[in-house]
Design an enzyme around this catalytic site. Structure first.
Site, short mmCIF file in Angstrom:
data_model
loop_
_atom_site.label_atom_id
_atom_site.label_comp_id
_atom_site.label_asym_id
_atom_site.label_seq_id
_atom_site.Cartn_x
_atom_site.Cartn_y
_atom_site.Cartn_z
N GLN A 1 0.84 -1.21 0.00
CA GLN A 1 0.00 0.00 0.00
C GLN A 1 0.87 1.25 0.00
OE1 GLN A 1 -3.20 0.90 -0.18
NE2 GLN A 1 -4.04 -1.14 -0.42
N SER A 2 1.98 1.22 -0.71
CA SER A 2 2.97 2.30 -0.63
C SER A 2 2.47 3.63 -1.19
CB SER A 2 4.22 1.86 -1.40
OG SER A 2 5.07 2.96 -1.62
#
Ligand SMILES: *Cc1c(COP(=O)(O)O)cnc(C)c1O
Length: 332
Positions: free
Chosen positions: A76-77
């Site tokens: 989920q960068s």
């Protein structure tokens, strides 16, 4: 400090706001005045801190003749979303390598940043196991792209090298200018400490302008001693790049590791409380992985009388709210 000696794309036209948080301060009931630096409002799809670093990293890539960006992050960068977003704006391809730090956490149809990777037109996503050497993985991808005639440029995770960290040295200068305009004497600045570029850059910047404001990082993954070493090393490299005569000292780097919980990106009760408090008192959206845990740390430090009575404390909001939509179950 002189940033004009380095290639830089000016993605940011105006300083992000510094706002007071009277309702949150009242809710804590502790005679502390909380302020917030709204880097969640930076430009770049859905905002956040990586834009400041990418001003320098993408300019360096363009100067070196690159046409393709490769970078990496967690599933989920926010960094990956913003590196991709600015690559789109620069008409460059962007390839992502995602590390599954939590087993089985990558889901192709996940919400949050993962959805945005696809929407923004990522060229490829490669998912690798937690603990993979990300530098190696990116080098392999670069070799493959070069064989196809592309000119790839690798941005490290979080854009946290000395080039990227200059973005936060510049931010420290921006903050000081605003505080002088407001004539607001801030005692302490709190930042999240992850891949370390934000923390290291701020430490260098505050030192470089002789601000005399205390700075603390709230860890989101590593133990204190390890994180402080990583931040310090990057701060040294950044200070050298900027030609800071008096450098940074080891004791300028302070981290708290008691708000990480079970590990990187794993929710804690204190994070959930902090996200709900910020939303319910100031209508400010934090995120579950970084700013939520950093805010939980700040709130706990306020409650434990870490700051002196009447202190002015500034929280650096680094963004990340798209990740909230991938964690809705934690808040219901
Ligand atoms: C990357 C990130 C951080 C941490 O910044 P580092 O420079 O990696 O330490 C904090 N908040 C958000 C929202 C982020 O995406």
């Amino acid at each position: 400090m002189n940033f004009t000696r380095f290639p830089r794309r000016k993605y940011i036209q105006t300083p992000t706001p510094i706002e007071s948080m009277p309702a949150l301060s009242r809710a804590l009931g502790m005679d502390i005045n909380l302020y917030i630096k709204r880097d969640d409002l930076l430009p770049g799809a859905a905002g956040g801190n990586k834009t400041r670093k990418l001003e320098f990293c993408l300019a360096d890539a363009l100067e070196k003749g690159a046409d393709t960006i490769i970078t990496c992050g967690a599933v989920q960068s926010n960094h990956c979303r913003l590196a991709l977003s600015w690559s789109v704006k620069e008409n460059m391809d962007c390839h992502l390598i995602l590390e599954e730090r939590v087993k089985e956490s990558y889901k192709k149809d996940a919400s949050g940043n993962n959805f945005l990777f696809e929407l923004l037109g990522v060229k490829s996503i490669e998912v690798v196991k937690g603990g993979t050497d990300m530098k190696d993985a990116m080098e392999n991808k670069a070799d493959a792209l070069r064989a196809e005639g592309r000119k790839p440029y690798i941005i490290p995770g979080g854009a946290s090298n000395a080039i990227g960290a200059m973005g936060y040295a510049a931010c420290a200068e921006e903050i000081m200018g605003q505080l002088n305009d407001l004539h607001l004497n801030v005692d302490h600045i709190i930042v999240p400490s992850g891949s370390a570029g934000t923390h290291a850059g701020m430490a260098v910047g505050l030192k470089g302008i002789n601000a005399g404001i205390a700075l603390s990082g709230i860890n989101v993954s590593r133990p204190k001693n390890i994180q402080e070493k990583i931040v310090y090393q990057l701060a040294l490299e950044t200070a050298e790049k900027l030609g800071l005569k008096w450098g940074v000292a080891r004791e300028d780097i302070v981290c708290f590791d008691n708000y990480v919980g079970p590990g990187y990106s794993l929710p804690t009760d204190a994070m959930v409380e902090a996200v709900k408090l910020f939303a319910g008192t100031e209508a400010i959206l934090l995120d579950p992985v970084y700013s939520g845990k950093a805010a939980a740390g700040m709130i706990d430090l306020v409650r434990r009388n870490f700051f002196k009575k009447g202190a002015n404390v500034l929280f650096l909001h680094t963004g990340g709210s798209p990740a909230l939509y991938a964690y809705m179950d934690s808040f219901r």
